[in-house]
Design a protein around this motif. Structure first.
Motif, PDB file in Angstrom:
ATOM      1  N   GLY A 120       2.686   6.363  17.980  1.00 50.92           N
ATOM      2  CA  GLY A 120       3.930   5.699  17.522  1.00 50.92           C
ATOM      3  C   GLY A 120       3.542   4.201  17.461  1.00 50.92           C
ATOM      4  N   ASN A 121       4.642   3.568  17.564  1.00 45.65           N
ATOM      5  CA  ASN A 121       4.598   1.880  17.656  1.00 45.65           C
ATOM      6  C   ASN A 121       6.086   1.322  18.231  1.00 45.65           C
ATOM      7  OD1 ASN A 121       6.347   1.373  15.514  1.00 45.65           O
ATOM      8  ND2 ASN A 121       4.833   1.450  14.018  1.00 45.65           N
ATOM      9  N   ARG A 122       6.076  -0.079  18.195  1.00 50.09           N
ATOM     10  CA  ARG A 122       7.233  -0.429  19.036  1.00 50.09           C
ATOM     11  C   ARG A 122       8.315  -0.830  18.170  1.00 50.09           C
ATOM     12  NH1 ARG A 122       4.137  -4.905  22.841  1.00 50.09           N
ATOM     13  NH2 ARG A 122       2.736  -4.674  20.906  1.00 50.09           N
ATOM     14  N   THR A 123       8.255  -0.609  16.767  1.00 47.89           N
ATOM     15  CA  THR A 123       9.401  -0.885  15.898  1.00 47.89           C
ATOM     16  C   THR A 123      10.079   0.559  15.470  1.00 47.89           C
ATOM     17  OG1 THR A 123       8.032  -1.174  14.094  1.00 47.89           O
ATOM     18  CG2 THR A 123       8.837  -3.084  14.978  1.00 47.89           C
ATOM     19  N   GLU A 124       9.390   1.721  15.687  1.00 44.73           N
ATOM     20  CA  GLU A 124       9.928   2.964  15.355  1.00 44.73           C
ATOM     21  C   GLU A 124       9.647   3.911  16.274  1.00 44.73           C
ATOM     22  OE1 GLU A 124      11.295   3.999  12.453  1.00 44.73           O
ATOM     23  OE2 GLU A 124      11.043   1.922  11.157  1.00 44.73           O
ATOM     24  N   PHE A 125      10.725   4.679  16.464  1.00 40.64           N
ATOM     25  CA  PHE A 125      10.480   5.791  17.704  1.00 40.64           C
ATOM     26  C   PHE A 125       9.552   6.736  17.097  1.00 40.64           C
ATOM     27  CE2 PHE A 125      14.753   4.561  18.846  1.00 40.64           C
ATOM     28  CZ  PHE A 125      14.424   4.322  20.045  1.00 40.64           C
TER      29      PHE A 125
HETATM   30  C1  LIG Z   1       5.581   1.709  12.888  1.00 41.34           C
HETATM   31  O1  LIG Z   1       5.355   3.066  12.320  1.00 41.34           O
HETATM   32  C2  LIG Z   1       6.559   3.131  11.150  1.00 41.34           C
HETATM   33  C3  LIG Z   1       6.200   4.564  10.927  1.00 41.34           C
HETATM   34  O2  LIG Z   1       5.260   5.294  11.036  1.00 41.34           O
HETATM   35  C4  LIG Z   1       5.944   2.309  10.082  1.00 41.34           C
HETATM   36  O3  LIG Z   1       6.449   2.429   8.923  1.00 41.34           O
HETATM   37  C5  LIG Z   1       5.834   0.918  10.404  1.00 41.34           C
HETATM   38  O4  LIG Z   1       5.339  -0.092   9.571  1.00 41.34           O
HETATM   39  C6  LIG Z   1       5.147   0.616  11.704  1.00 41.34           C
HETATM   40  N1  LIG Z   1       5.245  -0.761  12.237  1.00 41.34           N
HETATM   41  C7  LIG Z   1       4.378  -1.461  12.875  1.00 41.34           C
HETATM   42  C8  LIG Z   1       4.667  -2.922  13.223  1.00 41.34           C
HETATM   43  O5  LIG Z   1       3.132  -1.204  12.675  1.00 41.34           O
END
Ligand SMILES: *[C@@H]1O[C@H](CO)[C@@H](O)[C@H](O)[C@H]1NC(C)=O
Ligand SMILES: *[C@@H]1O[C@H](CO)[C@@H](O)[C@H](O)[C@H]1NC(C)=O
Ligand SMILES: *[C@@H]1O[C@H](CO)[C@@H](O)[C@H](O)[C@H]1NC(C)=O
Ligand SMILES: *[C@@H]1O[C@H](CO)[C@@H](O)[C@H](O)[C@H]1NC(C)=O
Length: 188
Positions: A65-70
């Motif tokens: 995952g990352n810190r902008t999407e669950f």
């Molecule tokens: C976080 O994950 C989402 C979904 O996979 C993706 O669309 C988005 O670009 C990502 N954001 C970053 C800052 O990596």
């Protein structure tokens, strides 16, 4: 020997005291709350572009995952920290009476459920002090109950429950919870 009846009497006393204490404990009634209060708190999650009005942020995510999407599925592994305004009505723009500060972590593999650990911190004319909340939060349930484990100030040594109701949920970035506090232990 006169000792035997004495020992027997002592033994019976001991048995009786154990029985009455455990009996009293087991049948302890819940009774009515000693204090009831209702509040709303508002959470605006940081989604990569709303830093100015966000009140919470994903601060930890699993490797996938990352810190902008669950994270998918079920947000599992995401840790969110928040500093949310508490209001007396459901209007985000009402004057706050305190802040809900703490965190929740999505900790269920097969359902949307978080573990909540936060405080209500009051510094208003109505209330001063804090209440501490902890417990599982199956967020898809319209209402769920978390423990109020302790308090300070106006809520010195308080304990009870909080009934959380999702009052609004908008686009995965704003939610509003209604919190009905029922204290079963209050100190004057
Ligand atoms: C976080 O994950 C989402 C979904 O996979 C993706 O669309 C988005 O670009 C990502 N954001 C970053 C800052 O990596
Ligand atoms: C946060 O700010 C953005 C941009 O100003 C606005 O579009 C959005 O409605 C605001 N969100 C809330 C919940 O007030
Ligand atoms: C509470 O509010 C008063 C008055 O605004 C301020 O002086 C005080 O520093 C605040 N205390 C805390 C713990 O925020
Ligand atoms: C969730 O809601 C269901 C149905 O309303 C209820 O049976 C269950 O006890 C609730 N669970 C929690 C943890 O509040």
């Amino acid at each position: 020997m006169a000792v035997r009846p004495l020992i027997l009497a002592l033994f019976l006393c001991l048995l009786l005291s154990i029985f009455t204490t455990s009996h009293g404990y087991k049948t302890h009634r819940r009774g009515r709350p000693c204090k009831e209060l209702s509040f709303y708190f508002h959470d605006i999650l940081y989604k990569g572009h709303n830093k100015d009005n966000a009140t919470s942020a994903i601060v930890g995510a699993p490797d996938w995952g990352n810190r902008t999407e669950f994270a998918r599925p079920f947000d599992f592994g995401d840790l969110v920290v928040f500093d949310d305004p508490i209001t007396l009505d459901n209007n985000l723009h009402s004057t706050p009476v305190g802040r809900a500060q703490g965190m929740y972590v999505y900790d269920q593999l097969n359902a949307f459920s978080a573990w909540l650990s936060f405080s209500f911190v009051f510094n208003s004319t109505q209330h001063k002090g804090s209440l501490n909340f902890a417990g599982p939060d199956p967020i898809l349930n319209q209402t769920r109950i978390v423990s109020i484990t302790s308090g300070t100030g106006d809520f010195f040594m308080a304990r009870g429950i909080a009934i959380l109701t999702t009052d609004a949920y908008e686009g995965n970035y704003y939610f509003r919870l209604r919190v009905d506090i029922k204290l079963h232990e209050c100190w004057e």
